[in-house]
Scaffold this active site. Structure first.
Site, PDB file in Angstrom:
ATOM      1  N   ASP A 241      19.920  -0.755 -10.908  1.00  0.00           N
ATOM      2  CA  ASP A 241      20.146  -0.850 -12.321  1.00  0.00           C
ATOM      3  C   ASP A 241      19.907   0.530 -13.095  1.00  0.00           C
ATOM      4  OD1 ASP A 241      20.370  -3.557 -12.367  1.00  0.00           O
ATOM      5  OD2 ASP A 241      18.692  -3.875 -13.813  1.00  0.00           O
TER       6      ASP A 241
ATOM      7  N   TYR B  56      11.326 -10.133  -1.756  1.00  0.00           N
ATOM      8  CA  TYR B  56      11.767 -11.386  -2.197  1.00  0.00           C
ATOM      9  C   TYR B  56      11.679 -12.582  -1.453  1.00  0.00           C
ATOM     10  CZ  TYR B  56      14.443  -8.933  -5.671  1.00  0.00           C
ATOM     11  OH  TYR B  56      15.065  -8.372  -7.014  1.00  0.00           O
TER      12      TYR B  56
ATOM     13  N   LYS C 200       8.509   4.254   0.765  1.00  0.00           N
ATOM     14  CA  LYS C 200       7.073   4.630   0.045  1.00  0.00           C
ATOM     15  C   LYS C 200       6.607   4.811   1.271  1.00  0.00           C
ATOM     16  CE  LYS C 200       4.544   5.706  -3.249  1.00  0.00           C
ATOM     17  NZ  LYS C 200       4.593   6.703  -4.515  1.00  0.00           N
TER      18      LYS C 200
ATOM     19  N   ASP D 291      16.730  -2.988  -6.034  1.00  0.00           N
ATOM     20  CA  ASP D 291      17.037  -3.792  -7.094  1.00  0.00           C
ATOM     21  C   ASP D 291      16.908  -2.833  -8.291  1.00  0.00           C
ATOM     22  OD1 ASP D 291      17.521  -6.076  -9.076  1.00  0.00           O
ATOM     23  OD2 ASP D 291      15.420  -6.133  -9.087  1.00  0.00           O
TER      24      ASP D 291
ATOM     25  N   ASP E 127       9.755   6.901  -5.724  1.00  0.00           N
ATOM     26  CA  ASP E 127       9.688   7.470  -7.078  1.00  0.00           C
ATOM     27  C   ASP E 127      10.197   8.508  -7.386  1.00  0.00           C
ATOM     28  OD1 ASP E 127       7.767   8.568  -5.148  1.00  0.00           O
ATOM     29  OD2 ASP E 127       5.995   8.573  -6.087  1.00  0.00           O
TER      30      ASP E 127
END
Ligand code: IPM
Ligand code: MN
Length: 353
Positions: free
Chosen positions: A249, A142, A189, A245, A221
């Site tokens: 959600d 970001y 990851k 993020d 994942d």
């Protein structure tokens, strides 16, 4: 107690849901003899329209001077469909997070007994779900270097993390886990990314300081998958900005509607409380959006920013009562009567008194 709160309604449904949180907070203040001083300030597209800037200095000054910030939502479709826009509402949110030093975003996911069957997931998979995703909020991709090369035909965004950034977020994660189920999952990851390997290494080094916490390391994942298979198997998850993020959600709809989950952003300066959902422009001005995520964010504010636990519990109890009695907006009403945003707020405030 005197509570100085900066009120940043923002865009879309922001002002409508914020109005309900204000009604509820004022009712709580009246009942417990607190004095709330609300100071409104501009942010997002509304601020761009007014002063050409999504997080004006005047707004920052108000946030810095406040004890807490209550935030609605940011974003406007006018900018989403214009990739060339140089000033965007979302920049206001990022600038605010950075300038207030809000490096940790606390996003809980829990279920409401009366809404178990509203969830897109089966009852047995979600019953007992009570997890917190602690998302790093002022670093990573970001805020990394980005740009275009080759006459605009190549684009890049870079993800950078320092050990100190990981440590301060992970420390909060360990402390939260200690206060809850003593389980911490580091989401990364590390099989591909160097920043993830730094995360893993840093968290591994910290394990000895929190011997009671059981730490697991899982790839993002796999977590995305397990979150919809067995969300009730998690306690506290820590992760970097972009993974957080996306996962928050995903997790937010487990409760039955995306209009339900609150959040807190904490760090160096004034803490900020906001619903997880966005500005939902299709519903703006229609008095139909679910105000509960914002109302529950106010509850988090009472508890976390002011240490007023009883006040927070009362808000949560009244919210549970409204759900049980079907005083809900159209996202939850099914075949039954749908109440307006403002009617839900009025009902909650009345029941608090
Ligand atoms: C969020 C939002 C923001 C983010 C956007 C509006 C910049 O999606 O708070 O999750 O990506 O952080
Ligand atoms: Mn998001």
């Amino acid at each position: 107690m005197k509570l100085n709160i900066a009120l940043l309604a923002g865009d879309g449904i922001g002002p409508e849901v914020i109005d309900q949180a204000v009604k509820v907070s004022n009712a709580v203040a009246q009942k417990f003899n607190h004095e709330i001083v609300w100071t409104s300030a501009l942010t997002g597209a509304a601020a761009i329209d007014a002063v050409g800037e999504p997080y004006p200095d005047a707004t920052h000054d108000i946030c810095m001077a406040a004890d807490a910030v209550l935030f609605g939502a940011i974003g406007h479709p006018r900018y989403d469909n214009d990739p060339k826009a140089t000033v965007r509402p979302e920049q206001g949110l990022l600038k605010m997070r950075k300038k207030l030093g809000l490096f940790a975003n606390v996003r809980p996911t829990f279920t409401f007994p009366s809404l178990i069957d509203n969830s897109p997931l089966k009852r047995e998979r979600i019953e007992g779900t009570d997890l917190i995703i602690l998302r790093e909020l002022t670093g990573g991709i970001y805020f990394g270097e980005r740009g275009r090369k080759d006459d605009g035909n190549t684009a890049f965004d870079t993800c950078t993390y320092t050990r100190v950034e990981v440590q301060r977020l992970a420390k909060l994660g360990f402390e939260m886990a200690m206060a809850r189920g003593k389980r911490l999952c580091c989401v990364d990851k590390a099989n591909v990314l160097e920043t993830s390997r730094l995360w893993r290494e840093t968290v591994q080094d910290m394990e000895k300081d929190f011997p009671e916490v059981t730490v697991s390391y899982e790839f993002v994942d796999a977590v995305a998958m397990r979150l919809v298979q067995w969300p009730n198997s998690y306690d506290v998850l820590i992760t970097e900005n972009l993974f957080g993020d996306i996962l928050t959600d995903e997790a937010s709809v487990i409760s039955g509607s995306m209009g339900l989950m609150p959040s807190a952003s904490i760090g160096v300066h004034t803490s900020l409380f906001e619903p997880i959902h966005g500005s939902y422009p299709q519903a703006a001005g229609k008095d139909i959006a679910n105000p509960l995520a914002t109302v529950l964010s106010a509850a988090m504010m009472f508890e976390d920013a002011f240490g007023l636990k009883e006040e927070a519990e009362l808000i949560r109890a009244v919210v549970n009562k409204s759900l049980a009695e079907g005083i809900v907006t159209e996202d939850l009403s099914g075949k039954n009567k749908a109440y307006k945003t403002s009617e839900v707020g009025d009902w909650l405030a009345k029941n608090i008194k």
